[in-house]
Design a protein around this motif. Structure first.
Motif, PDB file in Angstrom:
ATOM      1  N   LEU A 291      22.957 -25.086 -16.647  1.00 15.62           N
ATOM      2  CA  LEU A 291      24.080 -24.996 -17.020  1.00 15.62           C
ATOM      3  C   LEU A 291      24.473 -25.407 -18.586  1.00 15.62           C
ATOM      4  CD1 LEU A 291      25.968 -25.528 -13.681  1.00 15.62           C
ATOM      5  CD2 LEU A 291      25.179 -23.315 -14.448  1.00 15.62           C
ATOM      6  N   LYS A 292      23.872 -26.654 -18.647  1.00 15.85           N
ATOM      7  CA  LYS A 292      23.975 -27.476 -19.834  1.00 15.85           C
ATOM      8  C   LYS A 292      23.022 -27.027 -21.168  1.00 15.85           C
ATOM      9  CE  LYS A 292      20.620 -31.235 -19.526  1.00 15.85           C
ATOM     10  NZ  LYS A 292      20.449 -32.625 -19.733  1.00 15.85           N
ATOM     11  N   HIS A 293      22.172 -25.938 -20.614  1.00 20.14           N
ATOM     12  CA  HIS A 293      21.406 -25.287 -21.897  1.00 20.14           C
ATOM     13  C   HIS A 293      21.892 -24.067 -22.033  1.00 20.14           C
ATOM     14  CE1 HIS A 293      18.736 -28.935 -21.244  1.00 20.14           C
ATOM     15  NE2 HIS A 293      18.622 -28.705 -22.471  1.00 20.14           N
ATOM     16  N   THR A 294      23.135 -23.658 -21.536  1.00 24.36           N
ATOM     17  CA  THR A 294      23.344 -22.108 -21.574  1.00 24.36           C
ATOM     18  C   THR A 294      24.765 -22.297 -22.463  1.00 24.36           C
ATOM     19  OG1 THR A 294      22.515 -21.566 -19.280  1.00 24.36           O
ATOM     20  CG2 THR A 294      24.297 -20.046 -20.305  1.00 24.36           C
ATOM     21  N   LYS A 295      24.775 -21.678 -23.267  1.00 26.48           N
ATOM     22  CA  LYS A 295      25.733 -21.529 -24.337  1.00 26.48           C
ATOM     23  C   LYS A 295      26.727 -20.411 -24.070  1.00 26.48           C
ATOM     24  CE  LYS A 295      24.064 -25.077 -26.778  1.00 26.48           C
ATOM     25  NZ  LYS A 295      23.383 -25.650 -25.879  1.00 26.48           N
ATOM     26  N   LYS A 296      27.954 -20.163 -24.587  1.00 22.64           N
ATOM     27  CA  LYS A 296      28.727 -19.237 -24.018  1.00 22.64           C
ATOM     28  C   LYS A 296      28.520 -18.032 -24.976  1.00 22.64           C
ATOM     29  CE  LYS A 296      33.776 -18.282 -23.584  1.00 22.64           C
ATOM     30  NZ  LYS A 296      34.986 -19.050 -23.758  1.00 22.64           N
ATOM     31  N   GLU A 297      27.656 -18.117 -26.114  1.00 22.84           N
ATOM     32  CA  GLU A 297      27.424 -16.939 -26.866  1.00 22.84           C
ATOM     33  C   GLU A 297      25.890 -16.364 -26.316  1.00 22.84           C
ATOM     34  OE1 GLU A 297      26.226 -20.576 -29.309  1.00 22.84           O
ATOM     35  OE2 GLU A 297      27.957 -19.750 -28.368  1.00 22.84           O
ATOM     36  N   ASP A 298      25.410 -17.044 -25.523  1.00 21.82           N
ATOM     37  CA  ASP A 298      24.012 -16.669 -24.942  1.00 21.82           C
ATOM     38  C   ASP A 298      24.187 -15.501 -24.092  1.00 21.82           C
ATOM     39  OD1 ASP A 298      22.827 -18.840 -26.283  1.00 21.82           O
ATOM     40  OD2 ASP A 298      22.526 -19.998 -24.372  1.00 21.82           O
TER      41      ASP A 298
END
Length: 99
Positions: free
Chosen positions: A7-14
């Motif tokens: 979760l912490k390495h997933t950005k909203k724009e990904d």
């Protein structure tokens, strides 16, 4: 078997949700590169920034098919509101969090 979502390495724009590789050795974005974990460690794999999922949950998620740099087909877990709902996660102040 479990996949571990980062979760912490997933950005909203990904476009896709980030996954752990095998043996806790980094991250990737496509299922073919993801590690399969027989068990998960509470407070490590299942923590504020990570989420283990089993095959039943994975089967419910929307996926994206694409080609990698070598022209080979790869599959991504779509970073979508529908998948967030299934996984019981959401973006709060730009960070993907468990509800």
């Amino acid at each position: 078997m479990y996949l571990i979502l980062s979760l912490k390495h997933t950005k909203k724009e990904d476009e896709s949700i980030t996954l752990w590789r095998s043996n806790n050795q980094g991250y990737c974005s496509y299922l073919e590169g993801a590690g399969q974990y027989e068990n998960f460690i509470e407070d490590y794999h299942n923590s504020e920034g990570n989420l283990p999922i089993n095959q039943t949950i994975l089967n419910k998620l929307d996926k994206i098919q694409s080609l990698n740099d070598y022209g080979e087909p790869v599959t991504f877990i779509h970073n979508s509101k529908k998948n967030h709902s299934i996984l019981n996660i959401e973006f709060v102040k730009g960070k993907l969090c468990k509800k």
